[in-house]
Enzyme design. Structure first.
Site, PDB file in Angstrom:
ATOM      1  N   LEU A 110       0.832  -1.200   0.000  1.00  0.00           N
ATOM      2  CA  LEU A 110       0.000   0.000   0.000  1.00  0.00           C
ATOM      3  C   LEU A 110       0.869   1.253   0.000  1.00  0.00           C
ATOM      4  CD1 LEU A 110      -3.022   0.878   0.237  1.00  0.00           C
ATOM      5  CD2 LEU A 110      -2.645   1.011   2.715  1.00  0.00           C
ATOM      6  N   SER A 176       3.451  -6.737   2.293  1.00  0.00           N
ATOM      7  CA  SER A 176       2.282  -6.110   2.887  1.00  0.00           C
ATOM      8  C   SER A 176       1.014  -6.425   2.078  1.00  0.00           C
ATOM      9  CB  SER A 176       2.530  -4.602   3.014  1.00  0.00           C
ATOM     10  OG  SER A 176       1.577  -4.002   3.858  1.00  0.00           O
ATOM     11  N   ASP A 293       6.302  -4.911  14.178  1.00  0.00           N
ATOM     12  CA  ASP A 293       5.906  -4.399  12.869  1.00  0.00           C
ATOM     13  C   ASP A 293       5.236  -3.025  12.980  1.00  0.00           C
ATOM     14  OD1 ASP A 293       5.175  -5.316   9.837  1.00  0.00           O
ATOM     15  OD2 ASP A 293       3.500  -4.243  10.745  1.00  0.00           O
TER      16      ASP A 293
END
Length: 367
Positions: A110, A176, A293
């Protein structure tokens, strides 16, 4: 050619002029040159330096006047000269063959672009020189908010020619949100030849957390009520809503999710059997993530873990999609084709640039 020239030079250097004053010694002369009747100009011919000891191959010893046979030294060297000539004439031996590395295809996440993966590209080129690496430059920046099925179609058109040329297969490194795009590709492509699918900090079981991305996209919504937007028809027009997974509204998720619920096999659809078969063509699934993360929520989603209704994280083996083997996860694990590589101390935006992570969790699977 080189051997003949060497012998000629040796013969020329092996002759001496007769002593001054015309004095002659029959032991040091050839019979014709030293005869008393030989004209003076012929006496100037040079004689062998070692002619005091008659050569083993001399023509006079074999009754062949006027013809001289090769010397003993030359006869000893002859086999080696012939061998050298043979080696020179033979074609050069080919260099030892090393199987080429499989091509690597990288899919970004993203708001990303291909530039974000310059470090990863450098690592691959250094450790696996000659590897063909393609970082797909599609749906960059805000375009990554496009519906995921639209992105899957675009990436499919881009990877199909690469796969067609790679007879030994390819590797996918998908970061991701890109990890979900790649998993969908593995489901819908009937003839894919992916050897390793490396899922790099990807919300494989969905996302349920307040992140900076969400606050930018939906500034007035909290995770507790974001389902009202994401589980609406217009909400599903945003990629992040395609994998929004609210554990407190599971029925709405199953009915409204137009992407994650389908590739997980959580909702019946006519392509479920074919998609499962396609996914199981995969050689190896490598799952990478970690507790620091900061974006993937829960972080165990990178390993197919997720919240239950009480927001307690259940590991992959306790998820219904695993227990039912709805898209092949249990089958992959049973054949030893799932690798889990958790690593602490890495933030979400650093997964593709961390050298230690690359050497530990990615490089070993790039055959």
């Amino acid at each position: 050619m080189g051997g003949r020239e060497g012998v000629s030079s040796r013969v020329r250097l092996g002759y001496l002029q007769p002593p001054a004053g015309g004095e002659r010694n029959t032991k040091d002369c050839l019979s014709r040159v030293c005869s008393s009747s030989a004209p003076p100009e012929e006496r100037e011919l040079r004689v062998p330096l070692r002619s005091r000891t008659p050569a083993l191959g001399s023509g006079s010893m074999l009754g062949l006047p006027g013809r001289r046979l090769p010397s003993a030294e030359f006869l000893l060297l002859l086999p080696f000269l012939l061998l050298l000539l043979l080696l020179l004439l033979l074609p050069a031996a080919p260099a030892p063959h090393r199987a080429a590395y499989k091509p690597v295809i990288v899919v970004h996440g993203l708001f990303d672009s291909s530039y974000s993966f310059r470090h990863l590209l450098e690592y691959i080129n250094e450790t696996h020189p000659g590897t063909a690496v393609t970082v797909l430059d599609l749906f960059d920046g805000r375009e990554s908010l496009r519906p995921l099925w639209e992105q899957v179609q675009g990436f499919r058109e881009a990877v199909a020619p690469i796969m067609a040329k790679a007879l030994q297969g390819v590797h996918l490194i998908c970061y991701s949100q890109g990890g979900l795009v790649c998993r969908a590709l593995l489901s819908v492509m009937d003839e894919h030849n992916v050897d390793s699918f490396i899922s790099l900090s990807s919300p494989q079981m969905g996302q349920y957390g307040d992140t900076n991305y969400l606050k930018w996209l939906f500034p007035t919504s909290m995770r507790s009520n974001l389902y009202r937007i994401c589980y609406s028809p217009w909400g599903q027009e945003f990629s992040i809503c395609n994998y929004w997974h609210d554990p407190h509204h599971d029925d709405l998720y199953l009915n409204a999710s137009s992407f994650l619920a389908l590739i997980n096999g959580e909702r019946d659809h006519p392509n479920a059997t074919a998609w499962r078969k396609n996914f199981l063509r995969l050689g190896r699934l490598v799952l990478i993530g970690g507790p620091d993360d900061g974006v993937i929520t829960p972080w165990q989603s990178s390993f197919f873990g997720f919240y239950d209704a009480n927001e307690t994280v259940l590991e992959m083996e306790k998820q219904l999609v695993y227990l039912r083997d709805s898209f092949g996860l249990k089958t992959l694990l049973a054949r030893g084709a799932i690798v889990r590589c958790p690593m602490a101390g890495i933030s979400h935006t650093a997964w593709h640039s961390n050298r230690t992570l690359y050497e530990t969790c990615i490089e070993p699977w790039l055959s």
